[in-house]
Scaffold this motif. Sequence first.
Motif, PDB file in Angstrom:
ATOM      1  N   ILE A   1      -7.587   0.455  -3.632  1.00 55.60           N
ATOM      2  CA  ILE A   1      -8.069  -0.182  -2.395  1.00 55.60           C
ATOM      3  C   ILE A   1      -8.960   0.726  -1.561  1.00 55.60           C
ATOM      4  O   ILE A   1      -9.544   0.295  -0.577  1.00 55.60           O
TER       5      ILE A   1
ATOM      6  N   VAL B   1       0.847  -1.195   0.000  1.00 54.84           N
ATOM      7  CA  VAL B   1       0.000   0.000   0.000  1.00 54.84           C
ATOM      8  C   VAL B   1       0.885   1.248   0.000  1.00 54.84           C
ATOM      9  O   VAL B   1       1.597   1.517   0.964  1.00 54.84           O
TER      10      VAL B   1
ATOM     11  N   MET C   1     -13.647  -8.416  -0.366  1.00 56.41           N
ATOM     12  CA  MET C   1     -12.694  -7.653   0.416  1.00 56.41           C
ATOM     13  C   MET C   1     -13.375  -7.218   1.705  1.00 56.41           C
ATOM     14  O   MET C   1     -14.582  -6.942   1.695  1.00 56.41           O
TER      15      MET C   1
ATOM     16  N   ARG D   1      -3.101  -6.347   2.237  1.00 53.98           N
ATOM     17  CA  ARG D   1      -2.782  -4.979   1.803  1.00 53.98           C
ATOM     18  C   ARG D   1      -1.960  -4.321   2.897  1.00 53.98           C
ATOM     19  O   ARG D   1      -2.488  -3.973   3.954  1.00 53.98           O
ATOM     20  N   ILE D   2      -0.662  -4.182   2.645  1.00 54.74           N
ATOM     21  CA  ILE D   2       0.237  -3.764   3.723  1.00 54.74           C
ATOM     22  C   ILE D   2       1.034  -2.521   3.334  1.00 54.74           C
ATOM     23  O   ILE D   2       1.733  -2.513   2.312  1.00 54.74           O
ATOM     24  N   GLY D   3       0.891  -1.467   4.141  1.00 54.52           N
ATOM     25  CA  GLY D   3       1.626  -0.234   3.897  1.00 54.52           C
ATOM     26  C   GLY D   3       2.692   0.016   4.947  1.00 54.52           C
ATOM     27  O   GLY D   3       3.894  -0.118   4.711  1.00 54.52           O
ATOM     28  N   THR D   4       2.230   0.357   6.152  1.00 53.61           N
ATOM     29  CA  THR D   4       3.129   0.781   7.231  1.00 53.61           C
ATOM     30  C   THR D   4       4.251  -0.222   7.523  1.00 53.61           C
ATOM     31  O   THR D   4       5.394   0.179   7.741  1.00 53.61           O
TER      32      THR D   4
ATOM     33  N   ARG E   1       3.154   6.413   8.157  1.00 50.48           N
ATOM     34  CA  ARG E   1       2.764   7.471   7.222  1.00 50.48           C
ATOM     35  C   ARG E   1       2.791   8.797   7.949  1.00 50.48           C
ATOM     36  O   ARG E   1       2.169   8.934   8.987  1.00 50.48           O
TER      37      ARG E   1
ATOM     38  N   MET F   1     -12.662  -5.197   5.802  1.00 49.20           N
ATOM     39  CA  MET F   1     -11.810  -4.562   6.808  1.00 49.20           C
ATOM     40  C   MET F   1     -12.412  -4.819   8.181  1.00 49.20           C
ATOM     41  O   MET F   1     -13.567  -4.489   8.431  1.00 49.20           O
TER      42      MET F   1
ATOM     43  N   ASN G   1      -5.132   4.655  -2.650  1.00 49.68           N
ATOM     44  CA  ASN G   1      -6.466   5.016  -2.156  1.00 49.68           C
ATOM     45  C   ASN G   1      -7.107   6.211  -2.841  1.00 49.68           C
ATOM     46  O   ASN G   1      -8.296   6.413  -2.701  1.00 49.68           O
TER      47      ASN G   1
ATOM     48  N   LYS H   1      -0.087   4.547  -0.728  1.00 41.68           N
ATOM     49  CA  LYS H   1      -0.704   5.870  -0.564  1.00 41.68           C
ATOM     50  C   LYS H   1       0.210   6.754   0.279  1.00 41.68           C
ATOM     51  O   LYS H   1       0.809   6.269   1.248  1.00 41.68           O
TER      52      LYS H   1
ATOM     53  N   MET I   1      -4.248  -6.057   6.986  1.00 39.57           N
ATOM     54  CA  MET I   1      -3.376  -4.900   6.787  1.00 39.57           C
ATOM     55  C   MET I   1      -2.184  -5.067   7.744  1.00 39.57           C
ATOM     56  O   MET I   1      -2.044  -6.116   8.358  1.00 39.57           O
ATOM     57  N   SER I   2      -1.350  -4.039   7.876  1.00 43.26           N
ATOM     58  CA  SER I   2      -0.145  -4.197   8.711  1.00 43.26           C
ATOM     59  C   SER I   2      -0.464  -4.766  10.089  1.00 43.26           C
ATOM     60  O   SER I   2       0.208  -5.673  10.573  1.00 43.26           O
TER      61      SER I   2
HETATM   62  C1  LIG Z   1      -4.144   2.267   4.184  1.00 39.95           C
HETATM   63  C2  LIG Z   1      -4.849   0.991   3.912  1.00 39.95           C
HETATM   64  C3  LIG Z   1      -4.209  -0.251   4.108  1.00 39.95           C
HETATM   65  C4  LIG Z   1      -2.804  -0.386   4.635  1.00 39.95           C
HETATM   66  O1  LIG Z   1      -2.733  -0.005   5.972  1.00 39.95           O
HETATM   67  P1  LIG Z   1      -1.386  -0.228   6.814  1.00 39.95           P
HETATM   68  O2  LIG Z   1      -1.886  -0.207   8.210  1.00 39.95           O
HETATM   69  O3  LIG Z   1      -0.492   0.908   6.495  1.00 39.95           O
HETATM   70  O4  LIG Z   1      -0.821  -1.527   6.422  1.00 39.95           O
HETATM   71  C5  LIG Z   1      -4.904  -1.406   3.771  1.00 39.95           C
HETATM   72  N1  LIG Z   1      -6.155  -1.357   3.270  1.00 39.95           N
HETATM   73  C6  LIG Z   1      -6.804  -0.195   3.097  1.00 39.95           C
HETATM   74  C7  LIG Z   1      -8.185  -0.222   2.554  1.00 39.95           C
HETATM   75  C8  LIG Z   1      -6.192   1.015   3.417  1.00 39.95           C
HETATM   76  O5  LIG Z   1      -6.848   2.156   3.235  1.00 39.95           O
END
Ligand SMILES: *Cc1c(COP(=O)(O)O)cnc(C)c1O
Length: 226
Positions: free
Chosen positions: A73, A29, A155, A211-214, A220, A157, A52, A31, A195-196
């Motif tokens: 996403i 991820v 999908m 879906r992994i960002g941090t 961020r 959350m 995003n 963004k 996610m993370s």
């Molecule tokens: C930002 C986001 C993520 C990633 O989140 P992290 O906590 O940074 O891994 C995953 N899915 C969605 C829908 C997001 O908006």
Amino acid sequence: MSGTPPLSLAERYAAVKAGIPAHVTLVAVSKTRSVDEIRALYDLGHRAFGENYPQELCEKRPQLPADIEWHFIGHLQTNKVKQIAPFVHLVHGVDSTRLLDELDRRALQNNRTIQVLLQVHIAREDTKHGFTPAEAETLLKGAWAWPHLQPKGLMGMASNTTDQHLVGSEFEGLTELYTRLRGNDDRLDILSMGMSGDAPLAIAKGSTMVRIGTAIFGDRVRIRQA
Ligand SMILES: *Cc1c(COP(=O)(O)O)cnc(C)c1O
């Protein structure tokens, strides 16, 4: 943690990948991340990135290699669909039939098929978007009305909470629905959850795409609104 030198991108990426089994796809991820940060991960061999915000995505994409697979996403507004329809690889958060209508129209206009996941509302919070499980089931079991969209799965959350039991049961509920729908629908092969903060639990409960960002890029700092 004090005194520990910060990990490099390569080290964080390796650590994240080590926790992901081969049958689970990692979407990085990106963004709020710069083009340079994305290119650095690309140079480590990564190709699937998730964004995003349509405008941010459309600004960054031309500056990056063309073989990146762009996942959308976030919550997608119908008036933004046309910006990403020419190239998007998979839209994760489809949460209304109006959005399906617009995606289908723009897919046709671009002479392509767009892959979509139906977002299912599984969290306790009211703030998360999505179909109810019953609505998603009705859409996927009925005659599919969007010839230029290919449904690939679901999908979800989970609630944003430290209550692992609650998060685990939300993931379990989504996996049950996915497994049931998949039983007689071979179009479906993606369950995007995790996610993370909750990816290990999501994977344990049946996720096939995280879906992994941090955990890859670090915290961020810039916050952007859609
Ligand atoms: C930002 C986001 C993520 C990633 O989140 P992290 O906590 O940074 O891994 C995953 N899915 C969605 C829908 C997001 O908006």
